[in-house]
Design a protein around this motif. Structure first.
Motif, PDB file in Angstrom:
ATOM      1  N   GLN A  42       1.001  -1.365   0.041  1.00 20.27           N
ATOM      2  CA  GLN A  42       0.030   0.264   0.075  1.00 20.27           C
ATOM      3  C   GLN A  42       0.809   1.229   0.124  1.00 20.27           C
ATOM      4  O   GLN A  42       1.510   1.467   1.043  1.00 20.27           O
ATOM      5  CB  GLN A  42      -0.783  -0.043   1.146  1.00 20.27           C
ATOM      6  N   TYR A  43       1.004   2.028  -1.073  1.00 19.94           N
ATOM      7  CA  TYR A  43       1.588   3.044  -1.336  1.00 19.94           C
ATOM      8  C   TYR A  43       0.955   4.349  -0.541  1.00 19.94           C
ATOM      9  O   TYR A  43      -0.126   4.314  -0.193  1.00 19.94           O
ATOM     10  CB  TYR A  43       1.839   3.772  -2.730  1.00 19.94           C
ATOM     11  N   SER A  44       1.780   5.169   0.170  1.00 19.60           N
ATOM     12  CA  SER A  44       1.202   6.238   1.074  1.00 19.60           C
ATOM     13  C   SER A  44       1.863   7.517   0.788  1.00 19.60           C
ATOM     14  O   SER A  44       2.925   7.682   0.188  1.00 19.60           O
ATOM     15  CB  SER A  44       1.197   5.794   2.501  1.00 19.60           C
ATOM     16  N   PRO A  45       1.343   8.513   1.534  1.00 21.63           N
ATOM     17  CA  PRO A  45       2.190  10.059   1.311  1.00 21.63           C
ATOM     18  C   PRO A  45       3.483   9.808   1.955  1.00 21.63           C
ATOM     19  O   PRO A  45       3.741   8.930   2.713  1.00 21.63           O
ATOM     20  CB  PRO A  45       1.037  10.924   2.113  1.00 21.63           C
ATOM     21  N   ASP A  46       4.521  10.532   1.610  1.00 20.00           N
ATOM     22  CA  ASP A  46       5.585  10.314   2.291  1.00 20.00           C
ATOM     23  C   ASP A  46       5.861  10.765   3.624  1.00 20.00           C
ATOM     24  O   ASP A  46       5.370  11.674   4.226  1.00 20.00           O
ATOM     25  CB  ASP A  46       6.672  11.160   1.563  1.00 20.00           C
ATOM     26  N   ALA A  47       6.305   9.755   4.589  1.00 19.52           N
ATOM     27  CA  ALA A  47       6.297  10.073   5.918  1.00 19.52           C
ATOM     28  C   ALA A  47       7.632  10.928   6.274  1.00 19.52           C
ATOM     29  O   ALA A  47       7.502  11.667   7.412  1.00 19.52           O
ATOM     30  CB  ALA A  47       6.715   8.859   6.821  1.00 19.52           C
ATOM     31  N   TYR A  48       8.545  10.982   5.246  1.00 25.30           N
ATOM     32  CA  TYR A  48       9.730  11.778   5.363  1.00 25.30           C
ATOM     33  C   TYR A  48      10.301  12.711   4.192  1.00 25.30           C
ATOM     34  O   TYR A  48       9.814  12.011   3.191  1.00 25.30           O
ATOM     35  CB  TYR A  48      11.080  11.131   5.931  1.00 25.30           C
ATOM     36  N   GLU A  49      10.846  13.582   4.169  1.00 20.33           N
ATOM     37  CA  GLU A  49      11.518  14.452   3.111  1.00 20.33           C
ATOM     38  C   GLU A  49      12.715  14.834   3.467  1.00 20.33           C
ATOM     39  O   GLU A  49      13.088  14.909   4.572  1.00 20.33           O
ATOM     40  CB  GLU A  49      10.649  15.568   2.796  1.00 20.33           C
ATOM     41  N   VAL A  50      13.536  14.898   2.308  1.00 24.20           N
ATOM     42  CA  VAL A  50      15.009  15.146   2.388  1.00 24.20           C
ATOM     43  C   VAL A  50      15.088  16.831   2.764  1.00 24.20           C
ATOM     44  O   VAL A  50      14.677  17.518   2.234  1.00 24.20           O
ATOM     45  CB  VAL A  50      15.699  14.915   1.010  1.00 24.20           C
ATOM     46  N   SER A  51      15.981  16.719   3.980  1.00 24.41           N
ATOM     47  CA  SER A  51      16.311  18.169   4.233  1.00 24.41           C
ATOM     48  C   SER A  51      17.428  18.502   3.600  1.00 24.41           C
ATOM     49  O   SER A  51      17.606  19.858   3.503  1.00 24.41           O
ATOM     50  CB  SER A  51      16.144  18.127   5.852  1.00 24.41           C
ATOM     51  N   GLY A  52      18.306  17.632   3.422  1.00 25.47           N
ATOM     52  CA  GLY A  52      19.742  18.095   2.836  1.00 25.47           C
ATOM     53  C   GLY A  52      20.626  16.909   2.611  1.00 25.47           C
ATOM     54  O   GLY A  52      20.611  15.900   3.521  1.00 25.47           O
ATOM     55  N   VAL A  53      21.363  16.923   1.775  1.00 27.38           N
ATOM     56  CA  VAL A  53      22.520  16.046   1.611  1.00 27.38           C
ATOM     57  C   VAL A  53      23.748  16.588   1.397  1.00 27.38           C
ATOM     58  O   VAL A  53      24.157  17.517   0.944  1.00 27.38           O
ATOM     59  CB  VAL A  53      22.324  14.997   0.401  1.00 27.38           C
ATOM     60  N   ASP A 348      18.453  12.732  -4.356  1.00 28.82           N
ATOM     61  CA  ASP A 348      18.607  12.910  -2.829  1.00 28.82           C
ATOM     62  C   ASP A 348      17.282  12.212  -2.410  1.00 28.82           C
ATOM     63  O   ASP A 348      16.121  11.740  -3.130  1.00 28.82           O
ATOM     64  CB  ASP A 348      18.147  14.515  -2.877  1.00 28.82           C
ATOM     65  N   GLY A 349      17.413  11.268  -1.201  1.00 26.33           N
ATOM     66  CA  GLY A 349      16.517  10.531  -0.739  1.00 26.33           C
ATOM     67  C   GLY A 349      16.818   9.071  -1.062  1.00 26.33           C
ATOM     68  O   GLY A 349      16.326   8.276  -0.560  1.00 26.33           O
ATOM     69  N   TYR A 350      17.950   8.754  -1.719  1.00 24.01           N
ATOM     70  CA  TYR A 350      18.195   7.532  -2.239  1.00 24.01           C
ATOM     71  C   TYR A 350      19.630   7.332  -2.020  1.00 24.01           C
ATOM     72  O   TYR A 350      20.436   8.308  -1.596  1.00 24.01           O
ATOM     73  CB  TYR A 350      18.127   7.266  -3.768  1.00 24.01           C
ATOM     74  N   PHE A 351      20.168   5.866  -1.908  1.00 24.89           N
ATOM     75  CA  PHE A 351      21.435   5.918  -1.555  1.00 24.89           C
ATOM     76  C   PHE A 351      22.427   4.704  -2.434  1.00 24.89           C
ATOM     77  O   PHE A 351      21.418   4.242  -3.320  1.00 24.89           O
ATOM     78  CB  PHE A 351      21.409   5.449  -0.155  1.00 24.89           C
ATOM     79  N   LYS A 352      23.495   5.038  -2.241  1.00 26.37           N
ATOM     80  CA  LYS A 352      24.356   3.859  -3.053  1.00 26.37           C
ATOM     81  C   LYS A 352      24.811   2.595  -2.196  1.00 26.37           C
ATOM     82  O   LYS A 352      24.465   1.572  -2.476  1.00 26.37           O
ATOM     83  CB  LYS A 352      25.688   4.616  -3.717  1.00 26.37           C
ATOM     84  N   PHE A 377      16.883  13.481   6.960  1.00 30.21           N
ATOM     85  CA  PHE A 377      15.555  13.582   6.665  1.00 30.21           C
ATOM     86  C   PHE A 377      14.636  13.999   7.871  1.00 30.21           C
ATOM     87  O   PHE A 377      15.037  13.800   8.899  1.00 30.21           O
ATOM     88  CB  PHE A 377      14.874  12.205   6.230  1.00 30.21           C
ATOM     89  N   THR A 378      13.484  14.890   7.476  1.00 34.64           N
ATOM     90  CA  THR A 378      12.611  15.418   8.289  1.00 34.64           C
ATOM     91  C   THR A 378      11.213  14.880   8.160  1.00 34.64           C
ATOM     92  O   THR A 378      10.763  14.557   7.133  1.00 34.64           O
ATOM     93  CB  THR A 378      12.659  17.030   8.300  1.00 34.64           C
ATOM     94  N   PRO A 379      10.678  14.622   9.165  1.00 34.30           N
ATOM     95  CA  PRO A 379       9.214  14.209   9.161  1.00 34.30           C
ATOM     96  C   PRO A 379       8.104  15.327   8.181  1.00 34.30           C
ATOM     97  O   PRO A 379       8.234  16.314   8.386  1.00 34.30           O
ATOM     98  CB  PRO A 379       8.731  14.052  10.581  1.00 34.30           C
ATOM     99  N   THR A 380       7.329  14.637   7.443  1.00 35.18           N
ATOM    100  CA  THR A 380       6.286  15.527   6.776  1.00 35.18           C
ATOM    101  C   THR A 380       5.217  15.507   7.681  1.00 35.18           C
ATOM    102  O   THR A 380       5.199  15.088   8.801  1.00 35.18           O
ATOM    103  CB  THR A 380       5.759  14.759   5.415  1.00 35.18           C
ATOM    104  N   GLU A 381       3.902  16.126   7.259  1.00 36.00           N
ATOM    105  CA  GLU A 381       2.826  16.480   8.079  1.00 36.00           C
ATOM    106  C   GLU A 381       2.334  15.157   8.349  1.00 36.00           C
ATOM    107  O   GLU A 381       1.930  14.759   9.496  1.00 36.00           O
ATOM    108  CB  GLU A 381       1.883  17.134   7.336  1.00 36.00           C
TER     109      GLU A 381
END
Length: 502
Positions: A42-53, A348-352, A377-381
């Motif tokens: 079940q896909y959902s709204p993002d719980a986290y968003e990238v604040s910075g890399v 951003d938000g992905y890793f190697k 990563f910071t929490p979204t609403e």
């Protein structure tokens, strides 16, 4: 020929349309998901968003990071083990997206051995102001003060329980409030190595249970010595990483698992150890705590999730880091998955190759060993409401918790955990009949049974008078009717006898 070309053109156009449609669907799904009761994604709204890399350039360093392996957060300070460069970076977070390099720790003062590091793999900082460093290739764990003065070191245990032929290669560590050191060492599979605060070795704790196949066991009984030596030994597995939570319990994770043991539930890639080394992790979720429950091949990656590091919040939510597909899996205190997100890639938000995870508040920090970067990563609403609901429930604010879960549902009506959360809040508010509806919707048998038991008890207490009357009527009315009939029969017989005499 022309007809053939037209058919091929039509087929090609159709394939392009289908492919573009599939790509559009995939793009709309996002990269945050969960599993429902039936195991469907079940896909959902993002719980986290990238604040910075952030990379070495962002810290003002001329030399880039090289295979960074260890990460530790203390208040607003971030410590990175820059393993390949034999140094520790001390960084302060001065804003939500601002990091400032405070100092580069590449040496210290005092001690009898070298005053520099050799492939440091992990670091920890304690409340009383000491820095512990797993100085791996120097075979020691260093304890320094904040001015980088040598205090003491923890070295290879001289004990019969520790194989003296093995090198002491401390890899990961955790420190409790009493200054005791818990260490994961390379090639040591007896559990965590425990040192007292004075440096004395006090044994191993938390060794994983030995698992084996009975057919292999029987075969070993009849095999020759040479054949037995070639076969795999039945030994406990090694831990990859540890994290000590706010209560002093140790979360430990291991990548030494197999597909078969993950499928049948005998492998525990995540454990929570008490001071006796016993696993006390609660597993009440529908699915095993193993990360992804499906392991399709694609993008050069195959096999199950391998949890290489873990961190835990003060509300007992813990997050495991999968080094195979670069995903983060969050679970609540009951072992139910809250969400999963991430992936492998260059965006951003992905890793190697993620190697370490920690948290600052509810923000997550992930170290990428191959990309040589730190992602925050910071929490979204959506994520904030989930944490708010859990925090309120733990604080005994059950009505408020239910309201927060309702806000989660407004953002994602398919989110199973919200229905269960509302049901649990109603259960604590003694609204048993309403709670039953929410548990029934998401097939939560355990909580449904709890609610039904209380609802049945409450219903009986409220209707005890009616129940008594009904029971009395059922038991006594037949007796009364029978008695009346008997009396009437006697009267009739008496009348008949009297008439006969007359």
């Amino acid at each position: 020929m022309k007809k053939t070309m037209k058919r091929l053109s039509a087929l090609l156009i159709g394939m392009m349309i289908a492919l573009s449609s599939a790509m559009a669907v995939y793009a709309d799904e996002g990269y945050t998901y969960n599993y429902d009761y039936w195991g469907d994604i079940q896909y959902s709204p993002d719980a986290y968003e990238v604040s910075g890399v952030y990379s070495a350039v962002d810290f003002g360093l001329e030399t880039g990071l090289k295979t960074p392996s260890g990460l530790f957060v203390y208040e607003d300070m971030i410590y990175i083990c820059d393993t390949g460069n034999n140094r520790i970076l001390e960084i302060q977070r001065t804003g939500s997206q601002t990091l400032e390099l405070i100092r580069v720790i590449d040496s210290f003062k005092g001690g009898e051995g070298p005053e520099t590091f050799s492939s440091p793999q992990d670091v920890a900082v304690t409340d009383d102001g000491y820095i512990f460093i797993a100085d791996t290739n120097n075979s020691r764990i260093l304890k320094l003060d904040m001015d980088l003065n040598y205090v003491m070191e923890f070295t290879k245990p001289v004990d019969a329980t520790f194989d003296q032929d093995l090198s002491f290669l401390p890899y990961k560590l955790a420190i409790d409030t009493a200054g005791r050191v818990y260490c994961v060492a390379t090639n040591v599979n007896k559990g965590l190595i425990k040192f007292e605060a004075d440096g004395e070795f006090s044994g191993f704790i938390g060794a994983t249970e030995v698992t084996y196949d009975w057919t292999d066991y029987i075969w070993k009984r009849f095999a020759t010595q040479a054949q037995r030596e070639q076969m795999e030994s039945f030994v406990p597995t090694e831990y990859d990483n540890i994290y000590m939570d706010y209560e002093g319990f140790i979360y430990a994770c291991t990548t030494h698992v197999t597909k078969s043991t993950l499928e049948d539930g005998t492998a525990d890639p995540i454990r929570r150890l008490n001071m006796m080394g016993s696993d006390i992790l609660i597993r009440n979720g529908e699915w095993h705590i193993i990360g992804d429950i499906y392991w399709g091949d694609g993008g050069g990656y195959s096999g199950p999730s391998l949890i290489t590091d873990i961190t835990a919040f003060d509300n007992d939510v813990y997050v495991g880091l999968d080094k195979v597909r670069g995903r983060l899996f969050a679970y609540d205190d009951q072992g139910r998955m809250l969400f999963a997100f991430g992936g492998n890639g260059n965006m951003d938000g992905y890793f190697k190759l993620p190697s370490a995870i920690d948290h600052m508040g509810y923000d997550l920090l992930v170290l990428d060993q191959q990309d040589n970067s730190l992602a925050i990563f910071t929490p979204t609403e959506f994520g904030k409401y989930i944490y708010q609901a859990i925090d309120q429930f733990q604080a005994g604010e059950y009505a408020e918790s239910g309201d927060s879960w309702q806000k989660v549902l407004e953002l994602n009506g398919n989110y199973d955990r919200a229905y269960i959360g509302i049901g649990r809040s109603l259960l604590r508010q003694e609204e048993y009949e309403e709670a039953l509806d929410y548990f029934r919707l998401k097939w939560d048998d355990e909580n449904y049974s709890k609610a039904f038991k209380q609802y049945r008890k409450e219903w009986v207490e409220e209707h005890i008078g009616v129940i008594f009357i009904i029971v009395f009527a059922v038991l006594c009315i037949p007796l009364l009717v029978g008695k009346i009939k008997a009396i009437k029969h006697e009267i009739d017989q008496a009348d008949i006898f009297r008439d006969y005499k007359q």
